[in-house]
Design an enzyme around this catalytic site. Sequence first.
Site, PDB file in Angstrom:
ATOM      1  N   GLY A 126       0.813  -1.214   0.000  1.00  0.00           N
ATOM      2  CA  GLY A 126       0.000   0.000   0.000  1.00  0.00           C
ATOM      3  C   GLY A 126       0.850   1.270   0.000  1.00  0.00           C
ATOM      4  O   GLY A 126       0.529   2.247  -0.674  1.00  0.00           O
ATOM      5  N   THR A 127       1.922   1.260   0.761  1.00  0.00           N
ATOM      6  CA  THR A 127       2.758   2.468   0.859  1.00  0.00           C
ATOM      7  C   THR A 127       3.323   2.832  -0.504  1.00  0.00           C
ATOM      8  O   THR A 127       3.268   3.996  -0.928  1.00  0.00           O
ATOM      9  CB  THR A 127       3.900   2.224   1.872  1.00  0.00           C
ATOM     10  OG1 THR A 127       3.313   1.911   3.140  1.00  0.00           O
ATOM     11  CG2 THR A 127       4.791   3.443   2.005  1.00  0.00           C
ATOM     12  N   ASN A 160      -8.022   4.161   8.472  1.00  0.00           N
ATOM     13  CA  ASN A 160      -7.471   2.962   9.114  1.00  0.00           C
ATOM     14  C   ASN A 160      -7.518   3.026  10.637  1.00  0.00           C
ATOM     15  O   ASN A 160      -7.371   2.004  11.298  1.00  0.00           O
ATOM     16  CB  ASN A 160      -6.027   2.728   8.661  1.00  0.00           C
ATOM     17  CG  ASN A 160      -5.169   3.950   8.815  1.00  0.00           C
ATOM     18  OD1 ASN A 160      -5.443   4.983   8.203  1.00  0.00           O
ATOM     19  ND2 ASN A 160      -4.145   3.869   9.635  1.00  0.00           N
ATOM     20  N   GLN A 212      -7.796  -0.196   3.391  1.00  0.00           N
ATOM     21  CA  GLN A 212      -8.642  -0.784   4.446  1.00  0.00           C
ATOM     22  C   GLN A 212      -9.937  -1.380   3.918  1.00  0.00           C
ATOM     23  O   GLN A 212     -10.647  -2.060   4.659  1.00  0.00           O
ATOM     24  CB  GLN A 212      -8.952   0.254   5.531  1.00  0.00           C
ATOM     25  CG  GLN A 212      -7.764   0.566   6.425  1.00  0.00           C
ATOM     26  CD  GLN A 212      -7.278  -0.646   7.231  1.00  0.00           C
ATOM     27  OE1 GLN A 212      -8.046  -1.549   7.548  1.00  0.00           O
ATOM     28  NE2 GLN A 212      -5.999  -0.666   7.559  1.00  0.00           N
ATOM     29  N   THR A 234      12.263  -6.946 -10.888  1.00  0.00           N
ATOM     30  CA  THR A 234      11.762  -8.305 -11.122  1.00  0.00           C
ATOM     31  C   THR A 234      10.538  -8.560 -10.245  1.00  0.00           C
ATOM     32  O   THR A 234      10.566  -8.282  -9.039  1.00  0.00           O
ATOM     33  CB  THR A 234      12.870  -9.335 -10.812  1.00  0.00           C
ATOM     34  OG1 THR A 234      13.981  -9.044 -11.650  1.00  0.00           O
ATOM     35  CG2 THR A 234      12.396 -10.755 -11.055  1.00  0.00           C
ATOM     36  N   CYS A 280       1.697   1.758  12.296  1.00  0.00           N
ATOM     37  CA  CYS A 280       2.918   2.534  12.084  1.00  0.00           C
ATOM     38  C   CYS A 280       3.121   3.558  13.193  1.00  0.00           C
ATOM     39  O   CYS A 280       4.239   3.972  13.451  1.00  0.00           O
ATOM     40  CB  CYS A 280       2.857   3.263  10.753  1.00  0.00           C
ATOM     41  SG  CYS A 280       2.066   2.300   9.490  1.00  0.00           S
TER      42      CYS A 280
HETATM   43  N1  PLP Z   1      -2.868   2.993   3.732  1.00  0.00           N
HETATM   44  C1  PLP Z   1      -3.635   2.569   4.740  1.00  0.00           C
HETATM   45  C2  PLP Z   1      -4.980   3.166   4.929  1.00  0.00           C
HETATM   46  C3  PLP Z   1      -3.183   1.584   5.623  1.00  0.00           C
HETATM   47  O1  PLP Z   1      -3.959   1.171   6.619  1.00  0.00           O
HETATM   48  C4  PLP Z   1      -1.887   1.040   5.424  1.00  0.00           C
HETATM   49  C5  PLP Z   1      -1.334   0.038   6.365  1.00  0.00           C
HETATM   50  O2  PLP Z   1      -1.592   0.073   7.545  1.00  0.00           O
HETATM   51  C6  PLP Z   1      -1.127   1.489   4.332  1.00  0.00           C
HETATM   52  C7  PLP Z   1      -1.652   2.469   3.509  1.00  0.00           C
HETATM   53  C8  PLP Z   1       0.227   0.930   4.046  1.00  0.00           C
HETATM   54  O3  PLP Z   1       0.130  -0.334   3.444  1.00  0.00           O
HETATM   55  P1  PLP Z   1       1.379  -1.335   3.473  1.00  0.00           P
HETATM   56  O4  PLP Z   1       1.487  -1.851   4.857  1.00  0.00           O
HETATM   57  O5  PLP Z   1       1.014  -2.404   2.491  1.00  0.00           O
HETATM   58  O6  PLP Z   1       2.570  -0.568   3.015  1.00  0.00           O
END
Ligand code: PLP
Length: 394
Positions: A71-72, A153, A181, A239, A340
């Site tokens: 996600g990041t 989240n 989410q 890759t 986080c």
């Molecule tokens: N965006 C939201 C709303 C999230 O809840 C999270 C993870 O907690 C992320 C982004 C980041 O995703 P990832 O852990 O796959 O990098």
Amino acid sequence: MPPVYLDHAATTPLDPAVFDAMEPYLRAHFGNPSSVHALGRRARVAVEESRERVATCLGATPAEVVFTSGGTEADNLAIRGAMEAGRQHLITSAAEHEAVLRPAEALRDAGASVQILEPAAAGAVTPEQVETALAADGVDPARTLVSLMHANNEVGTLTDIEAIAEICHARGAVLHTDAVQTAGLLALDVDDLGVDMLSLSGHKFYGPKGVGALVVRGGVELSAQVRGGSQERDRRGGTENVAALVGLAAALERATDEAEARAAHLRTLQRRLIAGLRDALANGMFVLNTPDPDAASGPTAAPHIVSVAFPPHDGRALDGEMLLLNLDMDGVCASAGSACTSGALSPSHVLLACGLDRPTASAAVRFSLGKDTTAADVDRAAEALGGIAERMRG
Ligand code: PLP
């Protein structure tokens, strides 16, 4: 007694069936999808089949799916990629995940025009706020990127993305949503939502960690942020993590097939947990940060999150970390906010953006439920938190 895991918004366990689907690509089918020989071709087929399956689940075309490391990276690619490709103004919100806020702040620090909206209620920005922001002096909507999360989240509030998409498109703005989410929790369709870009992450829906995707609708211009080989149609070099992509597709397919039943189960348990907390905790002792699913009006919430906070009592604030540690000792895994930020002493930026004062925001607990959570699990959590909060108040 095994611990009760109520931290599914942080991560979910890998579905055994997903692991089984991945395993051959960790062993026998180890080829590089870019190799021309048989092993490479086998891996390429797996990557492209996974792309098709992910696209089908979301109502997109395979060419619109860019695989990422999660996600990041998907959020960073959407924001940095679209701004670098010609968008001149970014509108986002103070309640976004760090994966959106940090790149937005970095762009602002580098001189880009960035507007961070304060959410109106329970962490969600309203369509009216977006309309006003797009109409502001100096903003060219046709060169603007709007990035707003689908479900928050930390508190679970849903943003009215469909209405915001209509506003954005009427003015030529591009809309990105962080659906980390909700993808794999609710059956999402990019056409129905109306978004131009959507981020998702495999480990939130019983897939592997370290894999995700950004859906980029046709016509949206994007600059690659991870540059190297020409993988992902030049939008993300490197890759491919074949086994993880196979796992992502398998997990998303299962989640999509079961979405309705899973959401109904979660909503029932969410209501039960809220009722249990109201029984276990004295009136006025806590605030519910998540919109009440039974409220007649106001914002709505995703079905898997219940966030509460404890306002100071007799001038004394409760220590949020102690709340979590005590819950852990009682065998309940929960979180203070997003994974986080837990462990950090400063209160969650989301809860502050929701309007909580600092002492209350520092004494928050987020429970997040999963497909295998039971009524007994949520009852145990409510009872445990009730006892702990009473004890800590002395
Ligand atoms: N965006 C939201 C709303 C999230 O809840 C999270 C993870 O907690 C992320 C982004 C980041 O995703 P990832 O852990 O796959 O990098």
